[in-house]
Design a protein around this motif. Sequence first.
Motif, PDB file in Angstrom:
ATOM      1  N   UNK A 105     122.711   5.425 132.415  1.00  0.00           N
ATOM      2  CA  UNK A 105     122.791   6.964 132.744  1.00  0.00           C
ATOM      3  C   UNK A 105     123.682   7.215 133.907  1.00  0.00           C
ATOM      4  N   UNK A 106     123.825   6.148 134.718  1.00  0.00           N
ATOM      5  CA  UNK A 106     124.849   6.593 135.979  1.00  0.00           C
ATOM      6  C   UNK A 106     125.880   6.983 135.615  1.00  0.00           C
ATOM      7  N   UNK A 107     126.463   8.017 136.452  1.00  0.00           N
ATOM      8  CA  UNK A 107     127.881   8.473 136.280  1.00  0.00           C
ATOM      9  C   UNK A 107     128.643   7.726 137.524  1.00  0.00           C
TER      10      UNK A 107
ATOM     11  N   UNK B 146     120.307  -5.088 123.572  1.00  0.00           N
ATOM     12  CA  UNK B 146     119.015  -4.948 123.569  1.00  0.00           C
ATOM     13  C   UNK B 146     118.658  -3.580 124.184  1.00  0.00           C
ATOM     14  N   UNK B 147     117.695  -3.034 123.436  1.00  0.00           N
ATOM     15  CA  UNK B 147     117.363  -1.407 123.780  1.00  0.00           C
ATOM     16  C   UNK B 147     116.514  -1.424 124.829  1.00  0.00           C
ATOM     17  N   UNK B 148     116.484  -0.147 125.433  1.00  0.00           N
ATOM     18  CA  UNK B 148     115.734   0.110 126.605  1.00  0.00           C
ATOM     19  C   UNK B 148     114.603   1.036 126.039  1.00  0.00           C
TER      20      UNK B 148
ATOM     21  N   UNK C  53     115.751   4.885 120.618  1.00  0.00           N
ATOM     22  CA  UNK C  53     115.294   5.132 119.293  1.00  0.00           C
ATOM     23  C   UNK C  53     116.533   4.312 118.454  1.00  0.00           C
ATOM     24  N   UNK C  54     116.296   3.147 117.871  1.00  0.00           N
ATOM     25  CA  UNK C  54     117.521   2.437 117.222  1.00  0.00           C
ATOM     26  C   UNK C  54     117.117   2.321 115.774  1.00  0.00           C
ATOM     27  N   UNK C  55     118.225   2.906 115.043  1.00  0.00           N
ATOM     28  CA  UNK C  55     118.192   2.646 113.697  1.00  0.00           C
ATOM     29  C   UNK C  55     119.156   2.208 113.038  1.00  0.00           C
ATOM     30  N   UNK C  56     119.118   1.835 111.667  1.00  0.00           N
ATOM     31  CA  UNK C  56     120.265   0.788 110.952  1.00  0.00           C
ATOM     32  C   UNK C  56     120.504   1.733 109.728  1.00  0.00           C
ATOM     33  N   UNK C  57     121.749   2.329 109.749  1.00  0.00           N
ATOM     34  CA  UNK C  57     122.156   3.122 108.503  1.00  0.00           C
ATOM     35  C   UNK C  57     123.033   2.033 107.554  1.00  0.00           C
TER      36      UNK C  57
ATOM     37  N   UNK D 195     119.533   7.984 122.290  1.00  0.00           N
ATOM     38  CA  UNK D 195     119.013   7.470 123.907  1.00  0.00           C
ATOM     39  C   UNK D 195     117.754   8.632 124.295  1.00  0.00           C
ATOM     40  N   UNK D 196     117.475   8.184 125.322  1.00  0.00           N
ATOM     41  CA  UNK D 196     116.283   8.846 126.222  1.00  0.00           C
ATOM     42  C   UNK D 196     116.659  10.497 126.502  1.00  0.00           C
TER      43      UNK D 196
END
Length: 338
Positions: free
Chosen positions: A99-101, A155-157, A161-165, A208-209
Amino acid sequence: MPCRAPLPSLLLLLLFLLLGWLRAAGAESSPHLPAPKDVMVYSYNFRSLLRWSPVKVDGGLVLYTVCFKTGAFNQWDELNCTRIAQTECSFPWSLKERRWTVVLRVRAELGQVTSDWVETDPFVAERNTTIGPPEVNSVIVSSDSLLIGVTPPFASEAGDSLQYRVSYWENATSTAKKETKTSNTLFKIRNLKELTLYCFSIQVELMTYSHLQLLGLQSVPECYRTAISEATRAGYIILIFVLVLLFVNLVTVGLFLLWRHHKTLKYWSQPPLGIPLHFEEYLRDPSMPVLEALDNYAEADPPDSVSVVFCEEGSQACGSGLDGHARSPSVSSESEVT
């Protein structure tokens, strides 16, 4: 000139500022060394690096220095890429936050001569990264489903929310696609036809969050044929058994009929009676010397003559003669018949 100066005493600070101004006036704005071009941040599955085109000059090896700053701290820092010969620089672990710019800059250096700094646009990984397809680990085929196991591309943080389409379709050339979603790395594509070729493709959908939705790249289509069900297999076995039994019965009946009517078949299989060819030619043309040739053949080779001896009863001479004739297997061909 380094990306960030230390914090010395006031006198040293003024001295460094003076030296920096002199170097900036004589080196950074030097028109003799061009600045790098095509400076871009490339990010794939949140692994990021900075790339640029090489600066080509005569007279030496051009080196490059990269610095960065974040949106929270507006101060340039080194990026572990100081005076390097490569034209790319990977992000360190200190910039792993999605999330850093981040803003980066790079310049070319040749000895004491440097080019102008070239800055990038602000980069945020969770907005600007490219998500690759998941890796398909296993596919188990059944008669009505495909059991698929995948590995996520990163790797998710916490908070993600990770989904597979999953898109799948019947046959390799079909355009009618169906779609399903799942959050499990082991899932099934159900309600498929047996003994049918199915293809599927998977892509990752990340929420994402900060409620940003990223859709990844689709995987290369993979195709598998479903298996045969037990009921269909049993039906095929029964059908094959019935066909074999029917064939055996037909062969048995055929052999029985052949044995029972073998005389009739033998009669009908004989060739028809016909007149010999030389008789047929003679009947067509009686003037042909066929019969004369047969007569000449009969006169040239007469049959052997047989002698017959009559004896009275009780005659010993006749008996001995008969015995002599019986012992002798040869018969005179020149004697006449009496």
